[in-house]
Design a protein around this motif. Structure first.
Motif, PDB file in Angstrom:
ATOM      1  N   GLN A  88     -20.000   5.913  28.773  1.00  0.00           N
ATOM      2  CA  GLN A  88     -20.448   5.318  27.514  1.00  0.00           C
ATOM      3  C   GLN A  88     -19.505   5.773  26.416  1.00  0.00           C
ATOM      4  OE1 GLN A  88     -24.480   6.199  26.446  1.00  0.00           O
ATOM      5  NE2 GLN A  88     -24.290   5.356  24.378  1.00  0.00           N
ATOM      6  N   LEU A  89     -18.981   4.817  25.650  1.00  0.00           N
ATOM      7  CA  LEU A  89     -18.118   5.146  24.520  1.00  0.00           C
ATOM      8  C   LEU A  89     -19.007   5.509  23.337  1.00  0.00           C
ATOM      9  CD1 LEU A  89     -15.545   2.249  24.966  1.00  0.00           C
ATOM     10  CD2 LEU A  89     -15.333   4.617  25.720  1.00  0.00           C
ATOM     11  N   LYS A  90     -18.781   6.688  22.761  1.00  0.00           N
ATOM     12  CA  LYS A  90     -19.711   7.221  21.775  1.00  0.00           C
ATOM     13  C   LYS A  90     -19.391   6.796  20.353  1.00  0.00           C
ATOM     14  CE  LYS A  90     -20.816  11.533  22.260  1.00  0.00           C
ATOM     15  NZ  LYS A  90     -20.672  13.000  22.427  1.00  0.00           N
ATOM     16  N   GLU A  91     -18.128   6.568  20.030  1.00  0.00           N
ATOM     17  CA  GLU A  91     -17.744   6.278  18.658  1.00  0.00           C
ATOM     18  C   GLU A  91     -16.730   5.138  18.619  1.00  0.00           C
ATOM     19  OE1 GLU A  91     -16.268   9.776  16.781  1.00  0.00           O
ATOM     20  OE2 GLU A  91     -18.092  10.955  17.166  1.00  0.00           O
ATOM     21  N   PRO A  92     -16.576   4.494  17.452  1.00  0.00           N
ATOM     22  CA  PRO A  92     -15.517   3.481  17.310  1.00  0.00           C
ATOM     23  C   PRO A  92     -14.154   4.097  17.628  1.00  0.00           C
ATOM     24  CG  PRO A  92     -17.010   3.411  15.435  1.00  0.00           C
ATOM     25  CD  PRO A  92     -17.369   4.638  16.214  1.00  0.00           C
ATOM     26  N   PHE A  93     -13.229   3.263  18.111  1.00  0.00           N
ATOM     27  CA  PHE A  93     -11.892   3.739  18.435  1.00  0.00           C
ATOM     28  C   PHE A  93     -10.868   2.692  18.006  1.00  0.00           C
ATOM     29  CE2 PHE A  93     -13.585   1.485  22.058  1.00  0.00           C
ATOM     30  CZ  PHE A  93     -12.544   0.681  22.491  1.00  0.00           C
ATOM     31  N   THR A  94      -9.631   3.135  17.900  1.00  0.00           N
ATOM     32  CA  THR A  94      -8.570   2.244  17.452  1.00  0.00           C
ATOM     33  C   THR A  94      -7.776   1.711  18.646  1.00  0.00           C
ATOM     34  OG1 THR A  94      -7.006   4.076  17.190  1.00  0.00           O
ATOM     35  CG2 THR A  94      -8.310   3.457  15.266  1.00  0.00           C
ATOM     36  N   ILE A  95      -7.273   0.488  18.498  1.00  0.00           N
ATOM     37  CA  ILE A  95      -6.335  -0.062  19.469  1.00  0.00           C
ATOM     38  C   ILE A  95      -5.158  -0.648  18.702  1.00  0.00           C
ATOM     39  CG2 ILE A  95      -8.049  -0.580  21.252  1.00  0.00           C
ATOM     40  CD1 ILE A  95      -7.946  -3.508  20.336  1.00  0.00           C
ATOM     41  N   ARG A  96      -4.007  -0.656  19.342  1.00  0.00           N
ATOM     42  CA  ARG A  96      -2.833  -1.314  18.763  1.00  0.00           C
ATOM     43  C   ARG A  96      -2.085  -1.994  19.900  1.00  0.00           C
ATOM     44  NH1 ARG A  96      -2.232   3.964  18.419  1.00  0.00           N
ATOM     45  NH2 ARG A  96      -2.830   3.877  16.234  1.00  0.00           N
ATOM     46  N   MET A 183      -8.967 -12.738   7.379  1.00  0.00           N
ATOM     47  CA  MET A 183      -8.856 -11.820   8.507  1.00  0.00           C
ATOM     48  C   MET A 183     -10.051 -10.877   8.557  1.00  0.00           C
ATOM     49  SD  MET A 183      -7.040 -11.093  11.128  1.00  0.00           S
ATOM     50  CE  MET A 183      -5.703 -12.220  10.668  1.00  0.00           C
ATOM     51  N   ASP A 184     -10.523 -10.608   9.757  1.00  0.00           N
ATOM     52  CA  ASP A 184     -11.570  -9.625   9.966  1.00  0.00           C
ATOM     53  C   ASP A 184     -11.107  -8.283   9.387  1.00  0.00           C
ATOM     54  OD1 ASP A 184     -13.138  -7.509  11.219  1.00  0.00           O
ATOM     55  OD2 ASP A 184     -13.843  -9.020  12.635  1.00  0.00           O
ATOM     56  N   PRO A 185     -11.934  -7.605   8.573  1.00  0.00           N
ATOM     57  CA  PRO A 185     -11.505  -6.341   7.962  1.00  0.00           C
ATOM     58  C   PRO A 185     -11.195  -5.237   8.965  1.00  0.00           C
ATOM     59  CG  PRO A 185     -13.853  -6.736   7.584  1.00  0.00           C
ATOM     60  CD  PRO A 185     -13.289  -8.006   8.127  1.00  0.00           C
ATOM     61  N   SER A 186     -11.667  -5.371  10.202  1.00  0.00           N
ATOM     62  CA  SER A 186     -11.385  -4.349  11.212  1.00  0.00           C
ATOM     63  C   SER A 186     -10.028  -4.560  11.880  1.00  0.00           C
ATOM     64  CB  SER A 186     -12.482  -4.349  12.279  1.00  0.00           C
ATOM     65  OG  SER A 186     -12.459  -5.549  13.037  1.00  0.00           O
ATOM     66  N   ILE A 187      -9.328  -5.651  11.545  1.00  0.00           N
ATOM     67  CA  ILE A 187      -8.044  -5.991  12.168  1.00  0.00           C
ATOM     68  C   ILE A 187      -6.945  -5.962  11.109  1.00  0.00           C
ATOM     69  CG2 ILE A 187      -6.736  -7.781  13.383  1.00  0.00           C
ATOM     70  CD1 ILE A 187      -9.396  -8.800  14.503  1.00  0.00           C
ATOM     71  N   ARG A 188      -5.812  -5.398  11.464  1.00  0.00           N
ATOM     72  CA  ARG A 188      -4.644  -5.405  10.580  1.00  0.00           C
ATOM     73  C   ARG A 188      -3.440  -5.945  11.350  1.00  0.00           C
ATOM     74  NH1 ARG A 188      -2.893  -3.648   5.816  1.00  0.00           N
ATOM     75  NH2 ARG A 188      -0.669  -3.231   5.583  1.00  0.00           N
ATOM     76  N   ILE A 189      -2.832  -7.013  10.844  1.00  0.00           N
ATOM     77  CA  ILE A 189      -1.655  -7.605  11.462  1.00  0.00           C
ATOM     78  C   ILE A 189      -0.412  -6.934  10.877  1.00  0.00           C
ATOM     79  CG2 ILE A 189      -0.375  -9.729  11.894  1.00  0.00           C
ATOM     80  CD1 ILE A 189      -3.183  -9.645  13.129  1.00  0.00           C
ATOM     81  N   ASN A 190       0.454  -6.409  11.754  1.00  0.00           N
ATOM     82  CA  ASN A 190       1.669  -5.733  11.314  1.00  0.00           C
ATOM     83  C   ASN A 190       2.925  -6.578  11.508  1.00  0.00           C
ATOM     84  OD1 ASN A 190       0.173  -3.346  10.717  1.00  0.00           O
ATOM     85  ND2 ASN A 190       0.152  -2.856  12.902  1.00  0.00           N
ATOM     86  N   ASP A 191       2.872  -7.534  12.429  1.00  0.00           N
ATOM     87  CA  ASP A 191       4.026  -8.395  12.678  1.00  0.00           C
ATOM     88  C   ASP A 191       3.520  -9.693  13.291  1.00  0.00           C
ATOM     89  OD1 ASP A 191       6.812  -9.107  12.917  1.00  0.00           O
ATOM     90  OD2 ASP A 191       6.648  -8.725  15.060  1.00  0.00           O
ATOM     91  N   ALA A 192       4.105 -10.811  12.883  1.00  0.00           N
ATOM     92  CA  ALA A 192       3.745 -12.113  13.440  1.00  0.00           C
ATOM     93  C   ALA A 192       4.988 -12.991  13.425  1.00  0.00           C
ATOM     94  CB  ALA A 192       2.613 -12.764  12.636  1.00  0.00           C
ATOM     95  N   THR A 206      -9.983  -1.690  14.791  1.00  0.00           N
ATOM     96  CA  THR A 206     -11.026  -0.725  15.095  1.00  0.00           C
ATOM     97  C   THR A 206     -12.078  -1.442  15.934  1.00  0.00           C
ATOM     98  OG1 THR A 206     -10.682   0.443  13.013  1.00  0.00           O
ATOM     99  CG2 THR A 206     -12.789   0.797  14.138  1.00  0.00           C
ATOM    100  N   VAL A 207     -12.404  -0.857  17.079  1.00  0.00           N
ATOM    101  CA  VAL A 207     -13.341  -1.471  18.026  1.00  0.00           C
ATOM    102  C   VAL A 207     -14.656  -0.707  18.001  1.00  0.00           C
ATOM    103  CG1 VAL A 207     -13.759  -2.088  20.435  1.00  0.00           C
ATOM    104  CG2 VAL A 207     -11.449  -2.247  19.481  1.00  0.00           C
ATOM    105  N   GLN A 208     -15.751  -1.444  17.871  1.00  0.00           N
ATOM    106  CA  GLN A 208     -17.080  -0.846  17.944  1.00  0.00           C
ATOM    107  C   GLN A 208     -17.548  -0.879  19.387  1.00  0.00           C
ATOM    108  OE1 GLN A 208     -18.600   0.543  15.351  1.00  0.00           O
ATOM    109  NE2 GLN A 208     -17.073  -0.139  13.845  1.00  0.00           N
TER     110      GLN A 208
END
Length: 209
Positions: A88-96, A183-192, A206-208
């Motif tokens: 079980q994942l206990k807290e939000p985590f970041t992905i890139r 854009m969803d506030p939990s997502i940040r685009i760095n390059d497109a 940030t993933v819940q």
């Protein structure tokens, strides 16, 4: 490609995480996942991270050709007595990482009920017309075609895109004016960027759990 980590405890965790990832997607054809860490760290309730590579997947009715993602540290609760959900994942985590969409798939997605609002918003903000008839990626240009209410010949426009202020900015190929995608506030685009009929996006989120 990433490979599932060795060792019975980590293999059990990897299997559980794969099921969790699949449950968050509409569909996944190919999924490879690797864990960074050790069984000792896992039993202490943390894992350094997870790397993931998936192909031909759909997330929130948006078809992706490929996704390559890396998570930050995970805080976990290991539950070996529950094989259906051993971790079980206990807290939000970041992905890139990076995701790739084909122009053809993106055009089909914008025609669905889920994303039709975005299609019409693009047509309205960039061309002053609605609804959007089609979208095409032509090398490094995004080509939009919009309907004209009077039934005359559809109007077409070409646009650049790039990352700006954590989202994607579209600029008219020939004229002034720009539009920042909502854009969803939990997502940040760095390059497109556009290349070879594909949209390539790099960013973090940030993933819940």
């Amino acid at each position: 490609m990433p490979q599932t980590s060795s060792g019975p405890v980590l293999q059990l965790l990897a299997s559980g995480l794969q099921r969790w990832v699949r449950s968050r997607c509409d569909s996944v054809d190919e999924l490879n996942l690797a864990l960074q860490g050790s069984a000792v760290e896992l039993l202490r309730g943390r894992l350094k991270g997870v790397s993931l590579e998936a192909r031909r997947l759909s997330f929130d009715q948006l078809p992706l050709m490929r996704a390559e993602l890396q998570s930050g540290e995970l805080k976990t609760l290991f539950r070996p007595g529950q094989p259906s959900q051993p971790v079980q994942l206990k807290e939000p985590f970041t992905i890139r990482g990076e995701v790739v969409l084909s122009g053809t798939d993106l055009n089909k997605a914008l025609a669905t009920d889920r994303w039709r609002w975005l299609a019409d918003l693009l047509a309205e903000k960039l061309m002053g017309l609605s609804p959007l008839r089609s979208l095409e990626i032509d090398n490094d240009r995004l080509v939009l075609t919009a309907e004209v209410i009077t039934g005359t010949k559809p109007v077409q426009g070409s646009f650049h895109l790039c990352a700006d202020q954590g989202t994607i900015r579209l600029n008219n190929w020939k004229a002034e004016g720009k539009f920042l995608l909502p854009m969803d506030p939990s997502i940040r685009i760095n390059d497109a960027r556009l290349q070879g009929g594909q949209l390539v996006i790099k960013g973090d989120a940030t993933v819940q759990p």
